[in-house]
Design a protein around this motif. Structure first.
Motif, mmCIF file in Angstrom:
data_model
loop_
_atom_site.group_PDB
_atom_site.id
_atom_site.type_symbol
_atom_site.label_atom_id
_atom_site.label_comp_id
_atom_site.label_asym_id
_atom_site.label_seq_id
_atom_site.Cartn_x
_atom_site.Cartn_y
_atom_site.Cartn_z
ATOM 1 N N PHE A 89 18.671 104.275 71.283
ATOM 2 C CA PHE A 89 17.358 104.916 71.438
ATOM 3 C C PHE A 89 17.216 105.569 72.810
ATOM 4 C CE2 PHE A 89 14.502 103.531 67.968
ATOM 5 C CZ PHE A 89 15.304 102.610 67.325
ATOM 6 N N VAL A 90 16.466 106.666 72.843
ATOM 7 C CA VAL A 90 15.939 107.215 74.092
ATOM 8 C C VAL A 90 14.427 107.079 74.006
ATOM 9 C CG1 VAL A 90 15.613 109.285 75.493
ATOM 10 C CG2 VAL A 90 17.785 108.893 74.354
ATOM 11 N N ILE A 91 13.810 106.584 75.069
ATOM 12 C CA ILE A 91 12.355 106.481 75.111
ATOM 13 C C ILE A 91 11.859 107.504 76.124
ATOM 14 C CG2 ILE A 91 10.376 104.947 75.490
ATOM 15 C CD1 ILE A 91 12.181 103.869 73.301
ATOM 16 N N ASN A 92 10.954 108.367 75.678
ATOM 17 C CA ASN A 92 10.438 109.440 76.516
ATOM 18 C C ASN A 92 8.957 109.161 76.789
ATOM 19 O OD1 ASN A 92 10.394 111.901 77.814
ATOM 20 N ND2 ASN A 92 10.172 113.105 75.958
ATOM 21 N N VAL A 93 8.616 108.948 78.064
ATOM 22 C CA VAL A 93 7.237 108.587 78.434
ATOM 23 C C VAL A 93 6.561 109.789 79.085
ATOM 24 C CG1 VAL A 93 5.796 106.975 79.744
ATOM 25 C CG2 VAL A 93 7.970 106.199 78.791
ATOM 26 N N LEU A 94 5.477 110.263 78.479
ATOM 27 C CA LEU A 94 4.858 111.528 78.915
ATOM 28 C C LEU A 94 3.469 111.360 79.526
ATOM 29 C CD1 LEU A 94 5.759 113.498 75.664
ATOM 30 C CD2 LEU A 94 6.884 113.711 77.864
ATOM 31 N N SER A 95 2.869 110.183 79.383
ATOM 32 C CA SER A 95 1.499 109.991 79.870
ATOM 33 C C SER A 95 1.490 109.057 81.071
ATOM 34 C CB SER A 95 0.621 109.394 78.770
ATOM 35 O OG SER A 95 0.510 110.303 77.712
ATOM 36 N N SER A 96 0.392 109.075 81.828
ATOM 37 C CA SER A 96 0.306 108.237 83.020
ATOM 38 C C SER A 96 0.244 106.760 82.616
ATOM 39 C CB SER A 96 -0.928 108.601 83.841
ATOM 40 O OG SER A 96 -2.058 107.930 83.343
ATOM 41 N N SER A 97 0.431 105.897 83.594
ATOM 42 C CA SER A 97 0.481 104.462 83.282
ATOM 43 C C SER A 97 -0.882 103.930 82.839
ATOM 44 C CB SER A 97 0.976 103.674 84.493
ATOM 45 O OG SER A 97 0.214 103.989 85.621
ATOM 46 N N ARG A 119 5.752 98.376 74.817
ATOM 47 C CA ARG A 119 5.836 97.389 73.729
ATOM 48 C C ARG A 119 6.912 97.803 72.725
ATOM 49 N NH1 ARG A 119 3.800 95.002 77.041
ATOM 50 N NH2 ARG A 119 1.618 94.414 77.298
ATOM 51 N N PHE A 120 7.006 99.107 72.478
ATOM 52 C CA PHE A 120 8.025 99.608 71.548
ATOM 53 C C PHE A 120 9.412 99.354 72.118
ATOM 54 C CE2 PHE A 120 10.864 102.744 69.743
ATOM 55 C CZ PHE A 120 10.524 102.754 68.399
ATOM 56 N N ALA A 121 9.592 99.681 73.402
ATOM 57 C CA ALA A 121 10.904 99.509 74.041
ATOM 58 C C ALA A 121 11.314 98.038 74.034
ATOM 59 C CB ALA A 121 10.855 100.052 75.471
ATOM 60 N N GLN A 122 10.353 97.148 74.265
ATOM 61 C CA GLN A 122 10.650 95.709 74.234
ATOM 62 C C GLN A 122 11.117 95.299 72.836
ATOM 63 O OE1 GLN A 122 6.799 94.469 75.672
ATOM 64 N NE2 GLN A 122 7.522 94.152 77.759
ATOM 65 N N ALA A 123 10.464 95.865 71.816
ATOM 66 C CA ALA A 123 10.841 95.537 70.433
ATOM 67 C C ALA A 123 12.213 96.117 70.078
ATOM 68 C CB ALA A 123 9.772 96.049 69.464
ATOM 69 N N VAL A 124 12.554 97.255 70.670
ATOM 70 C CA VAL A 124 13.879 97.862 70.436
ATOM 71 C C VAL A 124 14.973 96.901 70.896
ATOM 72 C CG1 VAL A 124 15.463 99.675 71.238
ATOM 73 C CG2 VAL A 124 13.157 100.285 70.485
ATOM 74 N N LEU A 125 14.828 96.384 72.124
ATOM 75 C CA LEU A 125 15.849 95.468 72.650
ATOM 76 C C LEU A 125 15.839 94.141 71.894
ATOM 77 C CD1 LEU A 125 15.845 95.966 76.527
ATOM 78 C CD2 LEU A 125 17.161 97.156 74.770
ATOM 79 N N ALA A 126 14.623 93.680 71.550
ATOM 80 C CA ALA A 126 14.514 92.398 70.833
ATOM 81 C C ALA A 126 15.220 92.458 69.480
ATOM 82 C CB ALA A 126 13.043 92.020 70.657
ATOM 83 N N ALA A 127 15.274 93.667 68.900
ATOM 84 C CA ALA A 127 15.916 93.827 67.584
ATOM 85 C C ALA A 127 17.422 94.034 67.727
ATOM 86 C CB ALA A 127 15.278 94.991 66.841
ATOM 87 N N GLY A 128 17.919 94.008 68.970
ATOM 88 C CA GLY A 128 19.366 94.127 69.178
ATOM 89 C C GLY A 128 19.860 95.552 69.305
ATOM 90 N N HIS A 129 18.937 96.518 69.406
ATOM 91 C CA HIS A 129 19.345 97.913 69.605
ATOM 92 C C HIS A 129 19.543 98.191 71.097
ATOM 93 C CE1 HIS A 129 18.505 98.630 65.418
ATOM 94 N NE2 HIS A 129 17.247 98.230 65.559
ATOM 95 N N GLU A 130 20.041 99.388 71.381
ATOM 96 C CA GLU A 130 20.328 99.770 72.769
ATOM 97 C C GLU A 130 19.373 100.879 73.216
ATOM 98 O OE1 GLU A 130 23.922 102.024 75.194
ATOM 99 O OE2 GLU A 130 24.351 101.161 73.248
ATOM 100 N N ILE A 131 18.946 100.827 74.475
ATOM 101 C CA ILE A 131 18.177 101.940 75.045
ATOM 102 C C ILE A 131 19.112 102.685 75.993
ATOM 103 C CG2 ILE A 131 16.206 102.600 76.481
ATOM 104 C CD1 ILE A 131 14.705 100.192 75.360
ATOM 105 N N VAL A 132 19.482 103.892 75.605
ATOM 106 C CA VAL A 132 20.416 104.692 76.396
ATOM 107 C C VAL A 132 19.772 105.084 77.722
ATOM 108 C CG1 VAL A 132 21.686 106.877 76.477
ATOM 109 C CG2 VAL A 132 21.524 105.612 74.334
ATOM 110 N N ARG A 133 18.519 105.495 77.644
ATOM 111 C CA ARG A 133 17.811 105.915 78.858
ATOM 112 C C ARG A 133 16.315 105.931 78.571
ATOM 113 N NH1 ARG A 133 20.902 110.605 80.850
ATOM 114 N NH2 ARG A 133 22.122 108.937 81.787
ATOM 115 N N VAL A 134 15.531 105.636 79.601
ATOM 116 C CA VAL A 134 14.088 105.863 79.530
ATOM 117 C C VAL A 134 13.821 107.056 80.430
ATOM 118 C CG1 VAL A 134 11.792 104.874 79.772
ATOM 119 C CG2 VAL A 134 13.735 103.371 79.316
ATOM 120 N N PHE A 135 13.193 108.074 79.886
ATOM 121 C CA PHE A 135 12.952 109.284 80.668
ATOM 122 C C PHE A 135 11.452 109.458 80.880
ATOM 123 C CE2 PHE A 135 12.693 113.811 81.630
ATOM 124 C CZ PHE A 135 13.762 113.963 82.492
ATOM 125 N N PHE A 136 11.061 109.580 82.148
ATOM 126 C CA PHE A 136 9.653 109.736 82.510
ATOM 127 C C PHE A 136 9.407 111.193 82.874
ATOM 128 C CE2 PHE A 136 10.672 105.333 83.018
ATOM 129 C CZ PHE A 136 9.544 104.657 82.587
#
Lengths: 100, 130
Positions: free
Chosen positions: B3-11, B21-38
């Motif tokens: 997965f790539v997670i792309n964050v476009l809005s302010s914190s 929460r989505f990214a946490q669930a991605v890792l919890a399910a055993g998937h990989e996050i290639v990069r988080v891009f802000f």
């Protein structure tokens, strides 16, 4: 190839939903999250549009956003999602389109 | 799956909490996050100058903890960051600014890093708006 469409804005704020419905194909899914869940309010124009989509398309919504807004999701056939289910859906569909 | 997670809005935006929460669930399910891009206002999440009221969730801090705990590749768009005053040591020197506020765990780089991540990943999920 089926696509999962993710919509995050209320139907009164942006054209995300109408744009999505224009390209929606048989077997696709739509996930409503954030303010977009307002589209599921019974009797709203958006809810009426959703009732008219192809029967092979499924409608999903993030449960926490539906509960936070006290939306009665019974009016439409909507599957409510937690985050693990949201991730699983992104895997199950062959493509994901995040409307922003 | 990658997965790539792309964050476009302010914190402050619910979308950025949702992305976490989505990214946490991605890792919890055993998937990989290639990069988080802000990108766009998402770069504000990488500022270590944010002060959040005690009765509110500090989503930026939670993002930083998630990134460092899982040793994720977290890239912040440099052009979007500069115009919003998010600088690392090198950029603060280059533009002669006093403050260095890029939080640990993040690196400034270009849009090319998003493109590169997309080539490696199976899915890109963007979180923007409210």
């Amino acid at each position: 190839m089926t696509t999962l469409h993710i919509i995050n804005a209320a139907p009164t704020q942006t054209t995300q939903l109408s744009s999505c419905l224009r390209v929606l194909s048989a077997g696709d899914g739509i996930v409503f999250c954030g303010e977009a869940v307002q589209a599921l309010r019974a009797g709203s124009l958006a809810a009426q549009q959703l009732q008219g989509i192809d029967h092979s398309c499924k409608v999903y919504a993030l449960e926490e956003d539906v509960l936070a807004r006290a939306i009665d999701a019974e009016a439409l056939p909507v599957t409510l999602l937690d985050y693990p289910a949201f991730v699983a859906l992104c895997v199950a569909y062959s493509r994901v389109s995040s409307w922003t | 799956m990658k997965f790539v997670i792309n964050v476009l809005s302010s914190s402050n935006a619910p979308a950025t909490r949702r992305a976490l929460r989505f990214a946490q669930a991605v890792l919890a399910a055993g998937h990989e996050i290639v990069r988080v891009f802000f990108y766009q206002d998402g770069v504000l999440t990488a500022s270590n100058n944010l002060v959040v009221a005690q009765d509110q969730q500090d989503i930026a801090k939670q993002w930083q903890a998630f990134i460092t705990e899982n040793k994720l590749d977290a890239v912040v768009c440099i052009a979007a960051a500069l115009r919003r005053g998010v600088l690392d040591q090198a950029e603060a020197q280059r533009y002669q600014r006093e403050a260095v506020n890029l939080a640990d765990g993040y690196q400034l780089s270009g849009l090319g890093q998003l493109h590169d991540a997309l080539q490696q990943a199976d899915r890109c999920i963007s979180f923007g708006g409210e």
